[in-house]
Motif scaffolding. Structure first.
Motif, PDB file in Angstrom:
ATOM      1  N   TYR A  78      19.833  61.171  24.369  1.00 43.14           N
ATOM      2  CA  TYR A  78      20.777  60.104  24.004  1.00 43.14           C
ATOM      3  C   TYR A  78      20.040  58.814  23.671  1.00 43.14           C
ATOM      4  O   TYR A  78      20.327  58.161  22.658  1.00 43.14           O
ATOM      5  CB  TYR A  78      21.778  59.850  25.133  1.00 43.14           C
ATOM      6  N   ARG A  79      19.081  58.439  24.503  1.00 42.90           N
ATOM      7  CA  ARG A  79      18.346  57.200  24.255  1.00 42.90           C
ATOM      8  C   ARG A  79      17.597  57.273  22.921  1.00 42.90           C
ATOM      9  O   ARG A  79      17.499  56.261  22.206  1.00 42.90           O
ATOM     10  CB  ARG A  79      17.388  56.909  25.409  1.00 42.90           C
ATOM     11  N   ILE A 139      17.622  55.840  17.001  1.00 44.55           N
ATOM     12  CA  ILE A 139      17.632  56.314  15.616  1.00 44.55           C
ATOM     13  C   ILE A 139      18.875  55.821  14.887  1.00 44.55           C
ATOM     14  O   ILE A 139      18.800  55.324  13.757  1.00 44.55           O
ATOM     15  CB  ILE A 139      17.528  57.851  15.585  1.00 44.55           C
ATOM     16  N   ASN A 140      20.042  55.944  15.510  1.00 48.66           N
ATOM     17  CA  ASN A 140      21.274  55.458  14.886  1.00 48.66           C
ATOM     18  C   ASN A 140      21.232  53.950  14.685  1.00 48.66           C
ATOM     19  O   ASN A 140      21.698  53.439  13.656  1.00 48.66           O
ATOM     20  CB  ASN A 140      22.479  55.843  15.746  1.00 48.66           C
ATOM     21  N   SER A 141      20.676  53.232  15.646  1.00 44.94           N
ATOM     22  CA  SER A 141      20.579  51.782  15.525  1.00 44.94           C
ATOM     23  C   SER A 141      19.721  51.382  14.334  1.00 44.94           C
ATOM     24  O   SER A 141      20.102  50.508  13.537  1.00 44.94           O
ATOM     25  CB  SER A 141      19.998  51.199  16.816  1.00 44.94           C
ATOM     26  N   VAL A 142      18.580  52.029  14.188  1.00 47.64           N
ATOM     27  CA  VAL A 142      17.660  51.701  13.094  1.00 47.64           C
ATOM     28  C   VAL A 142      18.255  52.103  11.743  1.00 47.64           C
ATOM     29  O   VAL A 142      18.234  51.319  10.782  1.00 47.64           O
ATOM     30  CB  VAL A 142      16.300  52.400  13.317  1.00 47.64           C
ATOM     31  N   LEU A 143      18.809  53.290  11.655  1.00 46.07           N
ATOM     32  CA  LEU A 143      19.283  53.796  10.364  1.00 46.07           C
ATOM     33  C   LEU A 143      20.560  53.123   9.889  1.00 46.07           C
ATOM     34  O   LEU A 143      20.767  52.953   8.684  1.00 46.07           O
ATOM     35  CB  LEU A 143      19.502  55.307  10.440  1.00 46.07           C
ATOM     36  N   TYR A 144      21.417  52.720  10.843  1.00 43.69           N
ATOM     37  CA  TYR A 144      22.751  52.278  10.437  1.00 43.69           C
ATOM     38  C   TYR A 144      23.084  50.847  10.863  1.00 43.69           C
ATOM     39  O   TYR A 144      24.224  50.410  10.739  1.00 43.69           O
ATOM     40  CB  TYR A 144      23.799  53.264  10.962  1.00 43.69           C
ATOM     41  N   GLY A 145      22.088  50.112  11.366  1.00 42.80           N
ATOM     42  CA  GLY A 145      22.231  48.685  11.560  1.00 42.80           C
ATOM     43  C   GLY A 145      23.183  48.255  12.649  1.00 42.80           C
ATOM     44  O   GLY A 145      23.802  47.182  12.546  1.00 42.80           O
ATOM     45  N   GLN A 146      23.304  49.054  13.686  1.00 42.62           N
ATOM     46  CA  GLN A 146      24.151  48.693  14.817  1.00 42.62           C
ATOM     47  C   GLN A 146      23.270  48.538  16.048  1.00 42.62           C
ATOM     48  O   GLN A 146      22.390  49.363  16.299  1.00 42.62           O
ATOM     49  CB  GLN A 146      25.213  49.773  15.057  1.00 42.62           C
ATOM     50  N   GLU A 178      21.757  48.624  19.776  1.00 37.19           N
ATOM     51  CA  GLU A 178      21.836  49.635  20.829  1.00 37.19           C
ATOM     52  C   GLU A 178      22.858  49.234  21.896  1.00 37.19           C
ATOM     53  O   GLU A 178      23.535  50.099  22.463  1.00 37.19           O
ATOM     54  CB  GLU A 178      20.458  49.867  21.447  1.00 37.19           C
ATOM     55  N   ALA A 179      22.989  47.943  22.152  1.00 37.22           N
ATOM     56  CA  ALA A 179      23.971  47.479  23.143  1.00 37.22           C
ATOM     57  C   ALA A 179      25.395  47.780  22.686  1.00 37.22           C
ATOM     58  O   ALA A 179      26.241  48.224  23.480  1.00 37.22           O
ATOM     59  CB  ALA A 179      23.800  45.984  23.390  1.00 37.22           C
ATOM     60  N   SER A 180      25.678  47.567  21.403  1.00 33.36           N
ATOM     61  CA  SER A 180      27.033  47.843  20.904  1.00 33.36           C
ATOM     62  C   SER A 180      27.301  49.338  20.862  1.00 33.36           C
ATOM     63  O   SER A 180      28.439  49.778  21.096  1.00 33.36           O
ATOM     64  CB  SER A 180      27.232  47.219  19.525  1.00 33.36           C
ATOM     65  N   ILE A 181      26.268  50.126  20.584  1.00 36.80           N
ATOM     66  CA  ILE A 181      26.422  51.580  20.637  1.00 36.80           C
ATOM     67  C   ILE A 181      26.785  52.006  22.053  1.00 36.80           C
ATOM     68  O   ILE A 181      27.711  52.793  22.264  1.00 36.80           O
ATOM     69  CB  ILE A 181      25.136  52.281  20.160  1.00 36.80           C
ATOM     70  N   ASP A 182      26.054  51.484  23.036  1.00 37.47           N
ATOM     71  CA  ASP A 182      26.358  51.796  24.437  1.00 37.47           C
ATOM     72  C   ASP A 182      27.806  51.462  24.775  1.00 37.47           C
ATOM     73  O   ASP A 182      28.510  52.242  25.413  1.00 37.47           O
ATOM     74  CB  ASP A 182      25.438  51.004  25.370  1.00 37.47           C
ATOM     75  N   ASP A 183      28.258  50.293  24.345  1.00 42.79           N
ATOM     76  CA  ASP A 183      29.627  49.869  24.649  1.00 42.79           C
ATOM     77  C   ASP A 183      30.644  50.837  24.064  1.00 42.79           C
ATOM     78  O   ASP A 183      31.628  51.202  24.729  1.00 42.79           O
ATOM     79  CB  ASP A 183      29.885  48.462  24.100  1.00 42.79           C
ATOM     80  N   THR A 184      30.419  51.252  22.834  1.00 46.24           N
ATOM     81  CA  THR A 184      31.352  52.169  22.176  1.00 46.24           C
ATOM     82  C   THR A 184      31.343  53.530  22.845  1.00 46.24           C
ATOM     83  O   THR A 184      32.404  54.115  23.128  1.00 46.24           O
ATOM     84  CB  THR A 184      30.986  52.321  20.688  1.00 46.24           C
TER      85      THR A 184
END
Length: 243
Positions: free
Chosen positions: A87-88, A93-100, A102-108
């Motif tokens: 997951y980490r 990878i998602n943060s780098v590729l799609y500009g979000q 990591e903190a906001s990803i965690d929240d979602t």
């Protein structure tokens, strides 16, 4: 490095997604932008499912009706550590590729809730749970292997290493589940075909949808009916050798 724990010899690999991907940035990515965009939904799904190992572990440990062996508890604890490491990695990878961030990803990701009701019939006892995990993990191994060429095309070598490490982990989880099935549940192997048939039927039904449970997450086009049936056939072949 790989190492084995206790006398039952469960296999796991010692590596860190955070360390491996520490220097990953968008500037390093050289892959096709259209191809990357087309994989956004799939990579988010993979990341979400890996996080949901926490939901699955919590569900199992809260089940007062289950009699779980010490070997099984060791297995799921090691498995959970690996899945959270994945997951980490996918979060980065998602943060780098799609500009979000990591903190906001965690929240979602953390805002979702699991629903185990529809899959409870496949998780009756340690035997059925191990068989379901074996099916899930061998399918995940093969799905990750399908992404080798994509990750190789993105540019940074660390991504090629990451996807292969993740696939290796999933293969180890599958092998560990099979080991425990053989160790403690060989008397029930004749039940495996019926349960696996039911799982494939469930996951290929029109009504099937993933409900944040980690297990039974095969609701994207990465998981074809042929792939699911291949996993089923492989497990039956392996267990059949022990009958």
């Amino acid at each position: 490095m790989n190492y084995k724990k206790t006398a039952i010899g469960l296999k796991t690999y010692d590596w860190s997604s955070v360390e491996l991907l520490n220097d990953l940035s968008l500037d390093c990515i050289t892959g096709c932008k259209e191809k990357i965009k087309n994989r956004e939904k799939h990579l988010w799904h993979d990341m979400s499912s890996e996080f949901d190992s926490k939901h699955f572990l919590t569900y199992l440990l809260k089940r007062t009706d289950l009699q779980l062996s010490d070997e099984f508890l060791e297995f799921v604890c090691l498995w959970h550590l690996d899945e959270q490491n994945h997951y980490r990695g996918l979060r980065k990878i998602n943060s780098v590729l799609y500009g979000q961030s990591e903190a906001s990803i965690d929240d979602t990701i953390r805002s979702r809730t699991p629903d185990f009701e529809s899959i409870a019939p496949f998780l009756i006892d340690e035997f059925s749970i191990l068989l379901s995990i074996a099916f899930d993990e061998i399918t995940s191994t093969r799905a990750y292997k399908q992404d080798f060429s994509l990750f190789d095309s993105l540019g940074p070598h660390c991504l090629s290493t990451w996807i292969r490490n993740a696939a290796r982990d999933e293969a180890a989880h599958y092998g560990n589940a099979i080991k425990l099935l053989k160790l403690n549940h060989s008397s029930r192997f004749e039940e495996a075909k019926c349960l696996l048939d039911s799982i494939v039927l469930f996951e290929t039904s029109q009504a099937f949808t993933y409900r944040n449970t980690f297990i039974f997450d095969h609701d994207t086009d990465d998981f074809s009916t042929a792939l699911l049936n291949h996993s089923r056939a492989t497990i039956l072949e392996v267990l059949g050798r022990s009958l």
